[in-house]
Design an enzyme around this catalytic site. Structure first.
Site, PDB file in Angstrom:
ATOM      1  N   THR A 173      -8.322  -4.522  -3.024  1.00 19.04           N
ATOM      2  CA  THR A 173      -9.440  -4.732  -2.108  1.00 19.04           C
ATOM      3  C   THR A 173     -10.175  -6.024  -2.447  1.00 19.04           C
ATOM      4  O   THR A 173     -10.583  -6.778  -1.552  1.00 19.04           O
ATOM      5  CB  THR A 173     -10.417  -3.540  -2.163  1.00 19.04           C
ATOM      6  OG1 THR A 173      -9.692  -2.334  -1.890  1.00 19.04           O
ATOM      7  CG2 THR A 173     -11.521  -3.696  -1.131  1.00 19.04           C
TER       8      THR A 173
ATOM      9  N   ASP B 112      -4.681  -4.301   5.458  1.00 17.84           N
ATOM     10  CA  ASP B 112      -4.758  -3.514   4.231  1.00 17.84           C
ATOM     11  C   ASP B 112      -3.818  -2.310   4.345  1.00 17.84           C
ATOM     12  O   ASP B 112      -3.507  -1.854   5.447  1.00 17.84           O
ATOM     13  CB  ASP B 112      -6.206  -3.042   4.039  1.00 17.84           C
ATOM     14  CG  ASP B 112      -6.451  -2.454   2.661  1.00 17.84           C
ATOM     15  OD1 ASP B 112      -5.601  -2.652   1.766  1.00 17.84           O
ATOM     16  OD2 ASP B 112      -7.496  -1.803   2.482  1.00 17.84           O
ATOM     17  N   GLU B 113      -3.367  -1.775   3.202  1.00 18.42           N
ATOM     18  CA  GLU B 113      -2.539  -0.559   3.146  1.00 18.42           C
ATOM     19  C   GLU B 113      -1.342  -0.659   4.096  1.00 18.42           C
ATOM     20  O   GLU B 113      -1.069   0.242   4.894  1.00 18.42           O
ATOM     21  CB  GLU B 113      -3.386   0.687   3.487  1.00 18.42           C
ATOM     22  CG  GLU B 113      -4.584   0.898   2.588  1.00 18.42           C
ATOM     23  CD  GLU B 113      -4.236   1.415   1.192  1.00 18.42           C
ATOM     24  OE1 GLU B 113      -3.035   1.410   0.839  1.00 18.42           O
ATOM     25  OE2 GLU B 113      -5.158   1.793   0.452  1.00 18.42           O
TER      26      GLU B 113
ATOM     27  N   ARG C  77      -3.902   8.548 -10.292  1.00 17.40           N
ATOM     28  CA  ARG C  77      -5.343   8.751 -10.063  1.00 17.40           C
ATOM     29  C   ARG C  77      -6.100   8.835 -11.384  1.00 17.40           C
ATOM     30  O   ARG C  77      -7.321   8.698 -11.403  1.00 17.40           O
ATOM     31  CB  ARG C  77      -5.592  10.049  -9.285  1.00 17.40           C
ATOM     32  CG  ARG C  77      -4.980  10.169  -7.891  1.00 17.40           C
ATOM     33  CD  ARG C  77      -5.255   8.987  -7.019  1.00 17.40           C
ATOM     34  NE  ARG C  77      -4.166   8.037  -7.096  1.00 17.40           N
ATOM     35  CZ  ARG C  77      -4.243   6.765  -6.716  1.00 17.40           C
ATOM     36  NH1 ARG C  77      -5.373   6.294  -6.231  1.00 17.40           N
ATOM     37  NH2 ARG C  77      -3.209   5.947  -6.816  1.00 17.40           N
TER      38      ARG C  77
END
Length: 653
Positions: A33, A221-222, A608
Site C-alpha cells: 500500500t 491494487d490487489e 497473518r
C-alpha cells in the site's frame, strides 16, 4: 522525492520504475500500500502528471479510503482531483455521466440492484420459464451462474451458445429474462457496472478516447483478485490510444500467492500471465516482509512452494532470524472440543505473559468451526468478537433447529413455534398461525396442544389442516422421546430428519452453501452430545447466548474465517482445523484447482501472524470418521526435515 529515502531497494525500484506496464509482485507484509501510494506521488512530482490524469482502482472501500488518507499525508492538497475507488464505484460514476442515449433506454439516474432485489428478479426469471428446468434450481444458484457468466463477459446469447450442458442453457434463458427486467427498471446489478462500461468503451471509440485522454496513468491494487471482465477493462483503458503512443502507464500490485477468491470469480491466472499480456512489462518483486518473524515466513513458504500454478516467493523478515526462536507451535487434539480447550489454555498463558486479547486471532476454514471455540472462551470468561460473521448460535439453521427443541421442551413457547411451524413449508402460513394463537388463548391451551384440537383443525383450509395434524403428531412423538431415555443429540437428529428439515435444505441453499448449512447442524448435534438431558442443553445455550461481552469490547480475542482475515494481521494467530477435509476442505478435493486455492488460503492464514503462530489438528473432529493431518501440515514438517542441520520450522506439543 524525499519519501524515497524511507524505502528499501525493492520498494524504491517499484516506485521509480519507468512509465509503462509494471507488475509489482508484493509478498505478504511487504508494504504494497505504501508503494502504491508513493508511486502516485512519484508520477505527480517526477513525471509531471496531474492528479486528474490518474486513476487508482481498488477492491474495497476501505483500501480506497486508506489510499486517499496516505496521499493526503504525502501530497496534502496536491493530490486533489485524483480518481480513486473500487472498480464498481468508478464505473458507476462514469456510467452516470455518459449512459444517457448510449445504451437503449438507460438514463443516468439508473438504480443499482443488489441482494434481495436481485433475488426477486431471479425468482421471477425462474417462475416465468416456459421450458422445464433440467434440475431443481434456487434463485441464488441462478444468480451465481449469471454472475459467473458476466465476469467472463458473456451475454445471455453467448452464454447459451457456449453452454456446456442443459443446466447452463436453461440458466441462459433466465439470464435473458433477468437482464430484460433490469433494463425495464432502468437498473444494473454490480456485475453490469463493469461489463457495461467495457461494452461502451469497446463499441464507442469517442468515449474510449475521452477516457484514455483523461486517465493517462492507471494503477490497480490487489491485482490477483481481478476477474476477466475487470482485467479486460484495465487492458482497454491502458491500451495505447494512437500509433504514436506505444507505452501506456499501467502499474499493478498483487500477490498470486494470496489469490483466494475464486468463488467470487477471481482468476489467479490473470496476474501470473501478466508478462504475456504485456510483453514489455517490468516485473519487480517485494520480498522483504515487515510483519512476521522469519520462522513464520519459512512455515508459509513450506506450503506455497508446492504450488503448481503460482510462482512462489521466499520472503525474508526485515527483523531477520532470531536464534532459538520458538514462535511456531503445532498441537494435536483428540477432537474439536479438546482443541478449543488447548487454544484457551494457550490464550490464558499469553495473558499471563502480558499479551492483550485484541492481539490474538483464531482462524478457521468454515464458520461452523467457531462453535467450540466460542463455547470454550465463554466458559473461561474470555471476551471475544466474531469478525465478518455472526456467532454460531445466531445462524438461521441453528436457530431453526433450536426452536424445534424449545417447543418440545416448552409447548407454551409460541414464539419458537411461530418460527418453525412452516419450516419446512407445510401450508401453515401467517393466517393459520394467527388463528392458532387466537384459538389457544380462547381455550386456555398451549399452542402445541391447540394444534391437535379437531375444532381448530377443521377451521383451516385443507392444506393447512394437513400441516397442523402432521405437526401435532410430530411434537407428540418428540415429547414422548424426550420424556424417555433418548439423549438430546439423538432427539435432535430425529427432529431434523422426521420434520423434513434436512431434506428441505437442498431447496433452500445453493450447492455452494449447502455443505456449510449441513455442517452447522452437525456441529449442533455434536454440542447436544455433550449433555444428558434436553433441559440442561437448552439452559447452557441460553446462558451462552445471553452473555454480553460488549463491556470489554476494547480487548477481545478475534474469531474469523481465513477468508475474512485477508489483509489483516495480529501478533499471535491460532490456525485450527489443519486436517484433510477441513483444510483443504473436502469440497476442494475433487480438483487440482480446488486444492491449489486451498493451498493459497492456508498461506494467507499463516502469514497473518507476526510473532507467534499456533497450528492445530484434531483427528476426531468429525463424528464416526478419523481424519488425517492436513497435507499442508505434513509439508511444513517435511520442509523442516529437509533443512539439514537447521532448526526445525515448528515445535510439536
Amino acid at each position: 522525492m524525499e519519501a524515497l529515502k524511507s524505502l528499501n531497494a525493492e520498494q524504491r525500484a517499484a516506485v521509480s520504475a519507468a512509465v509503462g506496464p509494471v507488475l509489482v509482485r508484493a509478498g505478504a507484509g511487504s508494504g504494497k500500500t505504501r508503494v502504491l501510494t508513493l508511486r502516485i506521488a512519484y508520477l505527480i512530482s517526477n513525471y509531471g502528471a496531474k492528479p486528474d490524469q490518474i486513476l487508482a482502482l481498488t477492491f474495497t472501500n476501505k483500501a480506497a479510503r486508506e489510499m486517499r488518507e496516505r496521499l493526503g499525508v504525502v501530497l496534502g492538497r496536491g493530490g486533489r482531483g485524483l480518481t480513486s475507488g473500487t472498480f464498481h464505484a468508478v464505473c458507476a460514476r462514469l456510467l452516470r455521466q455518459v449512459i444517457s442515449g448510449r445504451l437503449g433506454s438507460y438514463t443516468g439516474d439508473f438504480s443499482i440492484y443488489a441482494g434481495d432485489e436481485q433475488l426477486q428478479l431471479a425468482t421471477i426469471a425462474l417462475e416465468t420459464a416456459t421450458e422445464r428446468a433440467p434440475v431443481l434450481l434456487e434463485p441464488d444458484e441462478v444468480l451465481r451462474r449469471i454472475s459467473r457468466a458476466k465476469s467472463r463477459m458473456l451475454t445471455p446469447r453467448l452464454m447459451a451458445r457456449f453452454a456446456p450442458d442443459p443446466i447452463e442453457r436453461f440458466v441462459a434463458g433466465c439470464y435473458r429474462r433477468y437482464q430484460r427486467a433490469l433494463e425495464q427498471a432502468n437498473a444494473f446489478d454490480f456485475d453490469d457496472l463493469i461489463l457495461v462500461t467495457h461494452r461502451l468503451l469497446s463499441e464507442q471509440p469517442d468515449l474510449l478516447e475521452e477516457c484514455q485522454a483523461r486517465w493517462r496513468h492507471v494503477l490497480v491494487d490487489e491485482y490477483q483478485d481481478t476477474d476477466p471482465s475487470q482485467h479486460a477493462l484495465v487492458e482497454l483503458l491502458s491500451r495505447p490510444s494512437s500509433a504514436n503512443e506505444q507505452r501506456r502507464s499501467l502499474f499493478v500490485v498483487g500477490d498470486a500467492m494470496q489469490s483466494i477468491y475464486g468463488f467470487r470469480n477471481a482468476d489467479h491466472s490473470i496476474i501470473t500471465r501478466f508478462n504475456k499480456d504485456f510483453p514489455e512489462a517490468q516485473i519487480i518483486e517485494l520480498l522483504t516482509n515487515y510483519r512476521s518473524r522469519q520462522a513464520i515466513l519459512d512455515v508459509a513458504y513450506a506450503v506455497i512452494r508446492q504450488s503448481r500454478v503460482v510462482p512462489p516467493m521466499a520472503l525474508r523478515s526485515a527483523g531477520g532470524a532470531v536464534p532459538n526462536e520458538r514462535c511456531v507451535l503445532i498441537n494435536e487434539a483428540k477432537d474439536g472440543r479438546e482443541e478449543a480447550e488447548q487454544v484457551v489454555r494457550s490464550i490464558n498463558e499469553l495473558q499471563r505473559q502480558g499479551r492483550r486479547l485484541r492481539d490474538i486471532a483464531v482462524l478457521y476454514r468454515t464458520r461452523h468451526m467457531s462453535r467450540t471455540i466460542e463455547q470454550a472462551l465463554r466458559h473461561a470468561r474470555l471476551p471475544y468478537s466474531i469478525r465478518g460473521s455472526v456467532g454460531f448460535y445466531d445462524r438461521a439453521v441453528v436457530r431453526d433447529a433450536l426452536a424445534y427443541l424449545r417447543v418440545i421442551n416448552n409447548p407454551a413457547d409460541g414464539l419458537s413455534l411461530n418460527r418453525i411451524a412452516n419450516v419446512p413449508a407445510r401450508g401453515f402460513g401467517q393466517q393459520s398461525l394467527a388463528a392458532l394463537t387466537n384459538f389457544a388463548a380462547q381455550h386456555n391451551l398451549t399452542p402445541v396442544a391447540a394444534l391437535g384440537q379437531e375444532a381448530f383443525v377443521r377451521s383451516l383450509p385443507s392444506k393447512a389442516a394437513a400441516g397442523a395434524r402432521r405437526l401435532a403428531s410430530l411434537f407428540a412423538r418428540w415429547q414422548r422421546l424426550a420424556a424417555g431415555t433418548m439423549p438430546p443429540d439423538h432427539l435432535l437428529a430425529d427432529v431434523l430428519e422426521q420434520s423434513g428439515y434436512m431434506a428441505a435444505l437442498e431447496q433452500r441453499f445453493s450447492p455452494a452453501d449447502l455443505p456449510d448449512a449441513r455442517a452447522h447442524l452437525q456441529e449442533l448435534v455434536s454440542a447436544a452430545e455433550e449433555h444428558t438431558s434436553l433441559t440442561t442443553f437448552l439452559q447452557e445455550i441460553a446462558l451462552i447466548t445471553a452473555t454480553d461481552t460488549r463491556e470489554d469490547e476494547r480487548d477481545q480475542v478475534q474469531l474469523l474465517t481465513i477468508h475474512a482475515s485477508k489483509g489483516l494481521e495480529w501478533p499471535v494467530v491460532f490456525v485450527i482445523g489443519l486436517e484433510e477435509k477441513t483444510l483443504p476442505h473436502e469440497r476442494s478435493m475433487g480438483s487440482s484447482d480446488g486444492i491449489e486455492e486451498e493451498r493459497r488460503l492456508c498461506y494467507v492464514a499463516l502469514t497473518r501472524a507476526a510473532e507467534r503462530l499456533y497450528l492445530s489438528w484434531a483427528p476426531g473432529r468429525n463424528r464416526g470418521q478419523r481424519l488425517k493431518p492436513s497435507r499442508f501440515l505434513n509439508e511444513i514438517l517435511a520442509y523442516g526435515r529437509e533443512r539439514a542441520g537447521g532448526k526445525a520450522l515448528a515445535d510439536s506439543q
